[in-house]
Design a protein around this motif. Structure first.
Motif, PDB file in Angstrom:
ATOM      1  N   THR A   1      36.761  48.378  24.503  1.00  0.00           N
ATOM      2  CA  THR A   1      36.048  49.543  25.003  1.00  0.00           C
ATOM      3  C   THR A   1      35.702  50.497  23.879  1.00  0.00           C
ATOM      4  O   THR A   1      36.548  50.839  23.063  1.00  0.00           O
ATOM      5  CB  THR A   1      36.922  50.303  26.022  1.00  0.00           C
ATOM      6  OG1 THR A   1      37.210  49.446  27.106  1.00  0.00           O
ATOM      7  CG2 THR A   1      36.216  51.532  26.551  1.00  0.00           C
TER       8      THR A   1
ATOM      9  N   GLU B   1      45.860  49.537  26.408  1.00  0.00           N
ATOM     10  CA  GLU B   1      45.308  48.869  27.594  1.00  0.00           C
ATOM     11  C   GLU B   1      43.874  49.342  27.863  1.00  0.00           C
ATOM     12  O   GLU B   1      42.984  48.541  28.126  1.00  0.00           O
ATOM     13  CB  GLU B   1      46.186  49.127  28.822  1.00  0.00           C
ATOM     14  CG  GLU B   1      47.574  48.540  28.732  1.00  0.00           C
ATOM     15  CD  GLU B   1      47.607  47.025  28.882  1.00  0.00           C
ATOM     16  OE1 GLU B   1      46.801  46.472  29.647  1.00  0.00           O
ATOM     17  OE2 GLU B   1      48.463  46.400  28.221  1.00  0.00           O
TER      18      GLU B   1
ATOM     19  N   SER C   1      41.371  47.934  25.432  1.00  0.00           N
ATOM     20  CA  SER C   1      41.262  46.470  25.397  1.00  0.00           C
ATOM     21  C   SER C   1      40.306  45.922  26.459  1.00  0.00           C
ATOM     22  O   SER C   1      39.947  44.744  26.395  1.00  0.00           O
ATOM     23  CB  SER C   1      42.633  45.833  25.551  1.00  0.00           C
ATOM     24  OG  SER C   1      43.137  46.050  26.845  1.00  0.00           O
ATOM     25  N   ILE C   2      39.903  46.735  27.415  1.00  0.00           N
ATOM     26  CA  ILE C   2      39.031  46.215  28.468  1.00  0.00           C
ATOM     27  C   ILE C   2      37.607  46.027  27.950  1.00  0.00           C
ATOM     28  O   ILE C   2      37.165  46.709  27.025  1.00  0.00           O
ATOM     29  CB  ILE C   2      39.015  47.111  29.729  1.00  0.00           C
ATOM     30  CG1 ILE C   2      38.428  48.487  29.429  1.00  0.00           C
ATOM     31  CG2 ILE C   2      40.381  47.206  30.352  1.00  0.00           C
ATOM     32  CD1 ILE C   2      38.137  49.315  30.652  1.00  0.00           C
TER      33      ILE C   2
ATOM     34  N   THR D   1      33.972  46.373  29.395  1.00  0.00           N
ATOM     35  CA  THR D   1      33.268  46.892  30.570  1.00  0.00           C
ATOM     36  C   THR D   1      31.941  47.526  30.172  1.00  0.00           C
ATOM     37  O   THR D   1      31.774  47.988  29.041  1.00  0.00           O
ATOM     38  CB  THR D   1      34.135  47.923  31.317  1.00  0.00           C
ATOM     39  OG1 THR D   1      33.412  48.392  32.461  1.00  0.00           O
ATOM     40  CG2 THR D   1      34.495  49.109  30.444  1.00  0.00           C
TER      41      THR D   1
ATOM     42  N   THR E   1      46.903  49.523  33.177  1.00  0.00           N
ATOM     43  CA  THR E   1      46.840  48.209  32.547  1.00  0.00           C
ATOM     44  C   THR E   1      45.397  47.717  32.562  1.00  0.00           C
ATOM     45  O   THR E   1      44.588  48.139  33.405  1.00  0.00           O
ATOM     46  CB  THR E   1      47.714  47.179  33.291  1.00  0.00           C
ATOM     47  OG1 THR E   1      47.185  46.997  34.619  1.00  0.00           O
ATOM     48  CG2 THR E   1      49.176  47.620  33.362  1.00  0.00           C
ATOM     49  N   GLU E   2      45.107  46.820  31.648  1.00  0.00           N
ATOM     50  CA  GLU E   2      43.776  46.232  31.586  1.00  0.00           C
ATOM     51  C   GLU E   2      43.397  45.650  32.951  1.00  0.00           C
ATOM     52  O   GLU E   2      42.306  45.885  33.461  1.00  0.00           O
ATOM     53  CB  GLU E   2      43.776  45.156  30.496  1.00  0.00           C
ATOM     54  CG  GLU E   2      42.447  44.503  30.270  1.00  0.00           C
ATOM     55  CD  GLU E   2      42.494  43.469  29.153  1.00  0.00           C
ATOM     56  OE1 GLU E   2      41.480  42.779  28.987  1.00  0.00           O
ATOM     57  OE2 GLU E   2      43.530  43.342  28.464  1.00  0.00           O
ATOM     58  N   LYS E   3      44.320  44.939  33.577  1.00  0.00           N
ATOM     59  CA  LYS E   3      44.079  44.297  34.873  1.00  0.00           C
ATOM     60  C   LYS E   3      43.766  45.335  35.956  1.00  0.00           C
ATOM     61  O   LYS E   3      42.815  45.179  36.725  1.00  0.00           O
ATOM     62  CB  LYS E   3      45.298  43.463  35.266  1.00  0.00           C
ATOM     63  CG  LYS E   3      45.144  42.700  36.552  1.00  0.00           C
ATOM     64  CD  LYS E   3      46.385  41.868  36.837  1.00  0.00           C
ATOM     65  CE  LYS E   3      46.254  41.140  38.157  1.00  0.00           C
ATOM     66  NZ  LYS E   3      47.450  40.357  38.456  1.00  0.00           N
TER      67      LYS E   3
ATOM     68  N   GLU F   1      40.290  46.969  35.329  1.00  0.00           N
ATOM     69  CA  GLU F   1      39.196  46.056  35.668  1.00  0.00           C
ATOM     70  C   GLU F   1      39.062  45.880  37.175  1.00  0.00           C
ATOM     71  O   GLU F   1      37.953  45.835  37.705  1.00  0.00           O
ATOM     72  CB  GLU F   1      39.391  44.707  34.971  1.00  0.00           C
ATOM     73  CG  GLU F   1      39.146  44.818  33.474  1.00  0.00           C
ATOM     74  CD  GLU F   1      39.509  43.573  32.680  1.00  0.00           C
ATOM     75  OE1 GLU F   1      40.194  42.668  33.246  1.00  0.00           O
ATOM     76  OE2 GLU F   1      39.136  43.512  31.499  1.00  0.00           O
TER      77      GLU F   1
END
Length: 110
Positions: free
Chosen positions: A2, A43, A46-47, A49, A99-101, A104
């Motif tokens: 990101t 986190e 790291s996404i 998007t 968190t990334e999860k 997202e």
């Protein structure tokens, strides 16, 4: 990874809030002195998007942080992440839940 824009003034925040009326934005409230916030920052960055992402350093830009809390009616926590759409927080989370999860998943739900 990101890429984000740091918000340091209330007028910058007001512009981001206006922008959210066109498309959702992600706002990460970060404490530069907190190890939990450092983990959440990793986190957040790291996404992958297409959503525009913004960072507010809560100690250095306290007035902006307080304005976000007031405008969105979301109690301040640090670290904290907010997905803002149409001038409202449609999702937010804090601490170890950043968190990334989870980020997202929230973006996909929009």
């Amino acid at each position: 990874m990101t890429t984000y824009t740091e918000i340091t003034t209330i007028p910058e925040w007001q512009n981001v809030l206006q922008q959210s009326k066109e498309k959702p934005v992600l706002v990460f409230k970060h404490s530069t002195t907190c190890p939990v916030s450092a983990a959440a920052y990793k986190e957040f960055t790291s996404i992958a998007t297409e959503v525009d992402a913004y960072l507010v350093k809560v100690i250095e830009s306290r007035p902006v942080s307080k304005e976000i809390e007031s405008d969105l009616s979301v109690q301040h926590k640090s670290p904290q992440i907010l997905l803002v759409s149409n001038g409202e927080s449609v999702w937010n989370d804090s601490h170890w839940n950043i968190t990334e999860k989870n980020i997202e998943k929230a973006i996909e739900a929009q």
